[in-house]
Design an enzyme around this catalytic site. Structure first.
Site, PDB file in Angstrom:
ATOM      1  N   ASN A 150       0.877  -1.181   0.000  1.00  0.00           N
ATOM      2  CA  ASN A 150       0.000   0.000   0.000  1.00  0.00           C
ATOM      3  C   ASN A 150       0.916   1.233   0.000  1.00  0.00           C
ATOM      4  O   ASN A 150       1.456   1.604   1.024  1.00  0.00           O
ATOM      5  CB  ASN A 150      -0.881  -0.062   1.256  1.00  0.00           C
ATOM      6  CG  ASN A 150      -1.861   1.091   1.319  1.00  0.00           C
ATOM      7  OD1 ASN A 150      -1.848   1.990   0.473  1.00  0.00           O
ATOM      8  ND2 ASN A 150      -2.708   1.075   2.327  1.00  0.00           N
ATOM      9  N   HIS A 178     -13.033   2.962   0.739  1.00  0.00           N
ATOM     10  CA  HIS A 178     -12.983   1.947   1.810  1.00  0.00           C
ATOM     11  C   HIS A 178     -13.733   0.685   1.382  1.00  0.00           C
ATOM     12  O   HIS A 178     -14.172  -0.097   2.225  1.00  0.00           O
ATOM     13  CB  HIS A 178     -13.631   2.436   3.130  1.00  0.00           C
ATOM     14  CG  HIS A 178     -12.896   3.518   3.848  1.00  0.00           C
ATOM     15  ND1 HIS A 178     -13.556   4.456   4.616  1.00  0.00           N
ATOM     16  CD2 HIS A 178     -11.580   3.818   3.945  1.00  0.00           C
ATOM     17  CE1 HIS A 178     -12.673   5.281   5.153  1.00  0.00           C
ATOM     18  NE2 HIS A 178     -11.460   4.932   4.748  1.00  0.00           N
ATOM     19  N   GLU A 221      -8.092  -5.280   5.764  1.00  0.00           N
ATOM     20  CA  GLU A 221      -8.011  -4.953   4.335  1.00  0.00           C
ATOM     21  C   GLU A 221      -6.893  -5.717   3.646  1.00  0.00           C
ATOM     22  O   GLU A 221      -7.031  -6.115   2.492  1.00  0.00           O
ATOM     23  CB  GLU A 221      -7.818  -3.436   4.176  1.00  0.00           C
ATOM     24  CG  GLU A 221      -9.095  -2.685   4.519  1.00  0.00           C
ATOM     25  CD  GLU A 221      -8.898  -1.180   4.654  1.00  0.00           C
ATOM     26  OE1 GLU A 221      -8.377  -0.749   5.695  1.00  0.00           O
ATOM     27  OE2 GLU A 221      -9.268  -0.451   3.726  1.00  0.00           O
ATOM     28  N   ARG A 234     -10.988  15.469   8.294  1.00  0.00           N
ATOM     29  CA  ARG A 234     -11.809  15.869   7.137  1.00  0.00           C
ATOM     30  C   ARG A 234     -13.208  16.271   7.586  1.00  0.00           C
ATOM     31  O   ARG A 234     -13.776  15.663   8.497  1.00  0.00           O
ATOM     32  CB  ARG A 234     -11.927  14.707   6.151  1.00  0.00           C
ATOM     33  CG  ARG A 234     -10.654  14.439   5.382  1.00  0.00           C
ATOM     34  CD  ARG A 234     -10.783  13.192   4.523  1.00  0.00           C
ATOM     35  NE  ARG A 234      -9.825  12.183   4.929  1.00  0.00           N
ATOM     36  CZ  ARG A 234      -9.875  10.896   4.592  1.00  0.00           C
ATOM     37  NH1 ARG A 234     -10.849  10.437   3.831  1.00  0.00           N
ATOM     38  NH2 ARG A 234      -8.958  10.056   5.018  1.00  0.00           N
TER      39      ARG A 234
END
Ligand code: AMP
Length: 407
Positions: A8, A178, A382, A239
Site C-alpha cells: 500500500n 474503503h 483490508e 476531514r
C-alpha cells in the site's frame, strides 16, 4: 504455503504485509515512512520482533529495496515464502474497474488516467506498483481498488444533481471508498452469523481516521457516504465530511482562499481536529472528560452526523438485519458505539452496555437478544481481503520459477 505480499504505497510511505492466505494470518508486516525526507524510518515486524531503522529513503524504489533487505536479514525468507502474487491497493478505480485486475501496462495507463480524480493517491499508488514490478518481475501483480465494491451503487445513489454534461465530461459522480473494508466486513458478518450474504441487509460503519458508512443489501452495496473523493459524508479525524458546497464559494470569494487553501482546510484542518485540535479519539475523550467545551462539541457533531447516516440508511434499506462497527474507532471505542445507537429502541436497534464493554479482536454481537437488528463489532482486515482477492484472480499454485527479490 500460499502467500501474497500486499503493498500500500502512499505519497511518502509504503505499508506492506506478507499474508498467509490459507490461515488468514500476517507472517510479517511493516511500514516505510518519510520517503523523500532527510531521514526516513522503516519498521519491520516478524515473529513478534520489530526491527526499526532510521535511514534516508530517497524514493519508493529505495524504500522497497530496504524492505527486501529487511526480509533477507530478519526473515521470513521470501524465496521460501510461496508468494503467488503481489497485491496492490489503489484508491481510485473510477467507473473503469469493478473488481481486482492483473497489472499490465494498459492497466497502469488507465490508473494514471484516473489520477485527476485522486491526485494525492493514485500517482503514489502507481509508483509503488512500478517499483514492485521491477523488484518482483516474475510474480503476477494484482490491483485491488478502494472504489470497486461500490460500482454497484444504483444510479440514483451515484448521481450528483448537477448539469449532466459537466458531470459526464469530468467524471463527477459518487464512487465511494474503503470498499475493500466494507466488502470484507459485510462478508465476515454473514460468515459469523452463519447466514448467506444475500439474505442480509446491513449497515457497515467503518470508523477510523477516515470514516465511511455503507448500506449493503443482500451482499450488494447500494449506498455509501463517500463520493467523488473520500471527503464526503461522516465527520472524520481531519476531514469535514458533508457541508454546503457554498461554503467553498464563500471562502474563496470572501476569505481570500485559493483552491489549494480550501483543499487543505477541508482535508487536513477540519473534522475532529478542526473543531477540537485533536483527531485521536483516545485524546479526545480525555479532553471531554476534563470538560473541554470544544471537545464536547466535536464529539457531539461527530455522533450527530453518524446517527443521521444510520437513520438515512435504515430508510434506504427498509429492513436492517445488521449494523456492523469496524476500523480503529468502530472496533475500540465503546462510547462512540453506544452513543451512536442510543434511543433507537423504537427501530429495534439497541446496544447492550455489558456486551459492548471492552476490546476483543474477535467479531462479536453487542445488541440485546430482543433487538430486531443485530449490532456487531467486526474487525476489518483490508490486507487479508486484498491478498484473498489476488489469490482468487491468479489461482493459488506457487510458480517455482519465480525469482523473488533479486531483481
Ligand atoms: P484507523 O484509521 O482505522 O487505523 O483508526 C485510527 C483511529 O482509531 C485513531 O485516530 C483513533 O481515533 C482510533 N482509535 C485507535 N485505538 C483506539 C482506542 N483504543 N480507543 C478509541 N479510539 C481508538
Amino acid at each position: 504455503m500460499s502467500t501474497v505480499l500486499v503493498v500500500n504505497s502512499g505519497s511518502s510511505s509504503i505499508k506492506y504485509q506478507l499474508v498467509d492466505t490459507v490461515h488468514g494470518s500476517a507472517l510479517a508486516s511493516g511500514i516505510v515512512e518519510r520517503i523523500g525526507e532527510t531521514v526516513g524510518s522503516i519498521k519491520h515486524t516478524f515473529a513478534d520482533a520489530t526491527t526499526s531503522r532510521t535511514d534516508p529513503v530517497p524514493d519508493h524504489g529505495a524504500g522497497l529495496r530496504a524492505v527486501l533487505d529487511l526480509f533477507r536479514e530478519q526473515g521470513p525468507d521470501l524465496q521460501e515464502a510461496g508468494i503467488v502474487a503481489v497485491g496492490h491497493r489503489v484508491v481510485h478505480g473510477g467507473s473503469v474497474f469493478g473488481g481486482p485486475v492483473l497489472v499490465t501496462d494498459e492497466v497502469m495507463d488507465q490508473i494514471d488516467a484516473l489520477s485527476p480524480l485522486a491526485p494525492l493517491h493514485n500517482p503514489p499508488n502507481l509508483t509503488g506498483i512500478r517499483v514492485a514490478r521491477e523488484l518482483f518481475p516474475d510474480v503476477p501483480h494484482v490491483v485491488v481498488f478502494d472504489t470497486a465494491f461500490f460500482r454497484t451503487l444504483p444510479e440514483a445513489a451515484a448521481t450528483y444533481a448537477i448539469d449532466k454534461e459537466v458531470a459526464a465530461a469530468y467524471g463527477v459522480r459518487r464512487y465511494g471508498f474503503h470498499g475493500t473494508s466494507h466488502q470484507y466486513v459485510s462478508t465476515r458478518v454473514a460468515e459469523v452469523l452463519g447466514r448467506r450474504p444475500q439474505d442480509l441487509n446491513q449497515i457497515v460503519l467503518h470508523l477510523g481516521n477516515g470514516a465511511s458508512a455503507s448500506a449493503v443489501r443482500g451482499g450488494v452495496a447500494v449506498e455509501t457516504s463517500m463520493g467523488l473523493t473520500p471527503l464526503e459524508g461522516l465527520v472524520m479525524g481531519t476531514r469535514s465530511g458533508d457541508l454546503d458546497p457554498a461554503v467553498l464559494i464563500h471562502l474563496q470569494r470572501n476569505a481570500g482562499m485559493s483552491v489549494d487553501d480550501v483543499d487543505d482546510l477541508l482535508n487536513r484542518r477540519s473534522g475532529l481536529k478542526g473543531l477540537s485540535g485533536e483527531n485521536d479519539f483516545r485524546a479526545l475523550h480525555g479532553l471531554v472528560d476534563a470538560g473541554d467545551p470544544d471537545a464536547v462539541l466535536a464529539l457531539d457533531v461527530y455522533l450527530h452526523r453518524l446517527r443521521k447516516y444510520v437513520g438515512a440508511y435504515c430508510a434506504v434499506l427498509g429492513r436492517v438485519d445488521v449494523i456492523a462497527f469496524t476500523a480503529g474507532v468502530g472496533e475500540n471505542d465503546e462510547i462512540v458505539r453506544a452513543r451512536a445507537l442510543e434511543n433507537l429502541e423504537s427501530l429495534g436497534i439497541a446496544v447492550d452496555l455489558e456486551k459492548n464493554a471492552g476490546r476483543i479482536r474477535e467479531p462479536r454481537i453487542i445488541s440485546p437478544d430482543w433487538a430486531t437488528t443485530t449490532v456487531m463489532v467486526v474487525p476489518t482486515n483490508e490486507e487479508l481481503a486484498i491478498a484473498r482477492q489476488a489469490v482468487d484472480l491468479v489461482g493459488d499454485a506457487p510458480d517455482d520459477s519465480a525469482d523473488l527479490g533479486h531483481a
